[in-house]
Design an enzyme around this catalytic site. Structure first.
Site, PDB file in Angstrom:
ATOM      1  N   LYS A 187       0.832  -1.202   0.000  1.00 12.40           N
ATOM      2  CA  LYS A 187       0.000   0.000   0.000  1.00 12.40           C
ATOM      3  C   LYS A 187       0.878   1.268   0.000  1.00 12.40           C
ATOM      4  O   LYS A 187       2.102   1.172   0.035  1.00 12.40           O
ATOM      5  CB  LYS A 187      -0.947  -0.032   1.200  1.00 12.40           C
ATOM      6  CG  LYS A 187      -1.888  -1.256   1.214  1.00 12.40           C
ATOM      7  CD  LYS A 187      -2.691  -1.379  -0.062  1.00 12.40           C
ATOM      8  CE  LYS A 187      -3.873  -2.325  -0.005  1.00 12.40           C
ATOM      9  NZ  LYS A 187      -3.666  -3.691   0.422  1.00 12.40           N
TER      10      LYS A 187
HETATM   11  C1  LIG Z   1      -5.162  -4.452   0.797  1.00 15.90           C
HETATM   12  C2  LIG Z   1      -6.638  -4.326   0.691  1.00 15.90           C
HETATM   13  C3  LIG Z   1      -7.497  -4.786   1.694  1.00 15.90           C
HETATM   14  C4  LIG Z   1      -7.059  -5.644   2.842  1.00 15.90           C
HETATM   15  O1  LIG Z   1      -6.095  -5.135   3.642  1.00 15.90           O
HETATM   16  P1  LIG Z   1      -5.169  -6.115   4.526  1.00 15.90           P
HETATM   17  O2  LIG Z   1      -4.429  -5.138   5.377  1.00 15.90           O
HETATM   18  O3  LIG Z   1      -4.289  -6.871   3.584  1.00 15.90           O
HETATM   19  O4  LIG Z   1      -6.060  -7.004   5.310  1.00 15.90           O
HETATM   20  C5  LIG Z   1      -8.849  -4.555   1.567  1.00 15.90           C
HETATM   21  N1  LIG Z   1      -9.347  -3.931   0.489  1.00 15.90           N
HETATM   22  C6  LIG Z   1      -8.563  -3.499  -0.507  1.00 15.90           C
HETATM   23  C7  LIG Z   1      -9.174  -2.805  -1.667  1.00 15.90           C
HETATM   24  C8  LIG Z   1      -7.186  -3.681  -0.450  1.00 15.90           C
HETATM   25  O5  LIG Z   1      -6.421  -3.257  -1.461  1.00 15.90           O
END
Ligand SMILES: *Cc1c(COP(=O)(O)O)cnc(C)c1O
Length: 379
Positions: A187
């Site tokens: 992210k």
């Molecule tokens: C990464 C992501 C998640 C989940 O996040 P985690 O921290 O990996 O549990 C949920 N929704 C979207 C759109 C994502 O890109």
């Protein structure tokens, strides 16, 4: 990058001495579970988002489940979720016992949920809608919020891609009843695993705080400080806490975020310019609304076959790509979700996610584009 064998990876992290020092300070402090650094991280996030009710949590999926649970969704309720998102957007809802109805994207140029899908899909059991700011580009928020209001629906923003994105100066993730973030390493900022959820309503935030920690009425940190000696348990809760190590990382990374997002923006523009001449691939505008957080660089090929050829040509040059996302409607676990989402399924078949992260150089983007344009026969 160094351990992968890829010449250019899809994602990468920026970690410096400030992160190392912040973690070291936590380790020296001797207090590792949720405490003052978590409070500091939550305050910093709240300041960045312009909202007071922020809970840092274990990951983005926990944030989604906590949002749905604190908004009191459950069995018998239906929630509209985009078909083109990470499966966690739907799973976090289903974990409460609520069921999911999948909505379609706007177009091959704008992947976000089509606001008219809310009118098509809302029925007597519908209680909420989840919106995704795909790739960090703000969804059509005004139309989505208006449609949600017409049908009396709660709005949960999955803002995992969109930390730092704004619409009319308002932060994505803080526009609806709840908004969720992920700090997974791919992210825009990271704490390793980690996430956050924000609530518009103070009471929902209070329910979220209790659910995060077993529905206990006091925290370990309060008891440690002698502010409380015992606790009651009010319901069925979870352990979705973050810890001080991750919170300290998060505060430092949040300070870097404006710069990281700016670099992502410049690289995204480079992709857009270099691929503009192609007649066989397009870089979608994603609506061009507000300010993007530039989480993903995506192209759309003129056919599923070309998309697969591009993926293979890039892999042969050791350039990592991905597809965000296979449509949720195509997963076995969602076979019962009575979805009619042809645009999302076509996007899933024709789109390709290209490398994008702040350690990428313009030459890297140029190399990726050269490989793409050679494979389309245009260079
Ligand atoms: C990464 C992501 C998640 C989940 O996040 P985690 O921290 O990996 O549990 C949920 N929704 C979207 C759109 C994502 O890109």
């Amino acid at each position: 990058m160094t351990e992968s064998g890829w010449r250019i990876t899809l994602a990468d992290v920026v970690i410096g001495d400030e992160e190392r020092q912040a973690v070291d300070e936590v380790l020296r402090s001797g207090w590792l579970s949720m405490g003052p650094r978590t409070e500091e991280f939550e305050r910093a996030l709240g300041a960045a988002l312009g909202t007071p009710n922020v809970l840092a949590v274990a990951n983005g999926t926990a944030a989604l489940h906590l949002a749905a649970a604190a908004l009191e969704l459950g069995p018998g309720d239906e929630v509209i979720v985009p078909a083109l998102t990470f499966v966690a957007s739907a799973a976090g809802i289903r974990a409460t016992g609520a069921s999911v109805v999948l909505g379609d994207s706007l177009s091959l140029d704008d992947f976000a949920l089509d606001p008219t899908e809310i009118d098509r899909l809302a029925g007597p059991a519908t209680r909420a809608v989840v919106i995704l700011h795909y790739g960090g580009y703000p969804a059509d928020v005004d139309a989505l919020l208006a449609a949600a209001e017409r049908h009396g629906l709660l709005v949960i923003e999955d803002a995992a891609h969109a930390l730092g994105a704004t619409v009319d100066g308002r932060a994505c993730g803080a526009l609806g009843d709840a908004g969720t973030f992920s700090f997974f390493p791919n992210k825009n900022m990271t704490t390793g695993e980690g996430g956050a959820v924000v609530f518009a309503d103070e009471q929902a935030a209070e329910r979220g705080r209790r659910l995060r920690s077993h529905e206990m009425t006091t925290l370990t940190w309060d008891r440690h400080r002698g502010h409380a000696s015992s606790y009651d348990v009010l319901g069925l809760g979870f352990n979705y806490r973050i810890d001080e190590i991750r919170a300290a990382l998060g505060t430092v990374q949040l300070g870097r975020l404006p710069q990281l997002n700016e670099t992502r923006g410049a690289l995204s523009e480079r992709y857009r310019k270099r691929l503009a001449a192609s007649e066989r691939v397009a870089v979608p505008s994603q609506g061009g609304r507000g300010r993007s957080a530039y989480h993903l660089a995506t192209l759309v090929a003129d056919s599923p076959e070309l998309r697969d050829e591009l993926r293979e040509a890039l892999r042969a040059e050791r350039i990592q790509t991905s597809v965000h996302y296979p449509a949720i409607s195509t997963f076995t676990a969602y076979a019962g979700s009575r979805a009619h989402v042809p645009r999302a399924e076509e996007i899933a078949a024709r789109s390709l996610t290209l490398p994008l992260h702040p350690n990428l150089r313009f030459e890297d983007v140029d190399l990726v584009c050269d490989v793409v344009l050679r494979a389309t026969g245009e260079a």
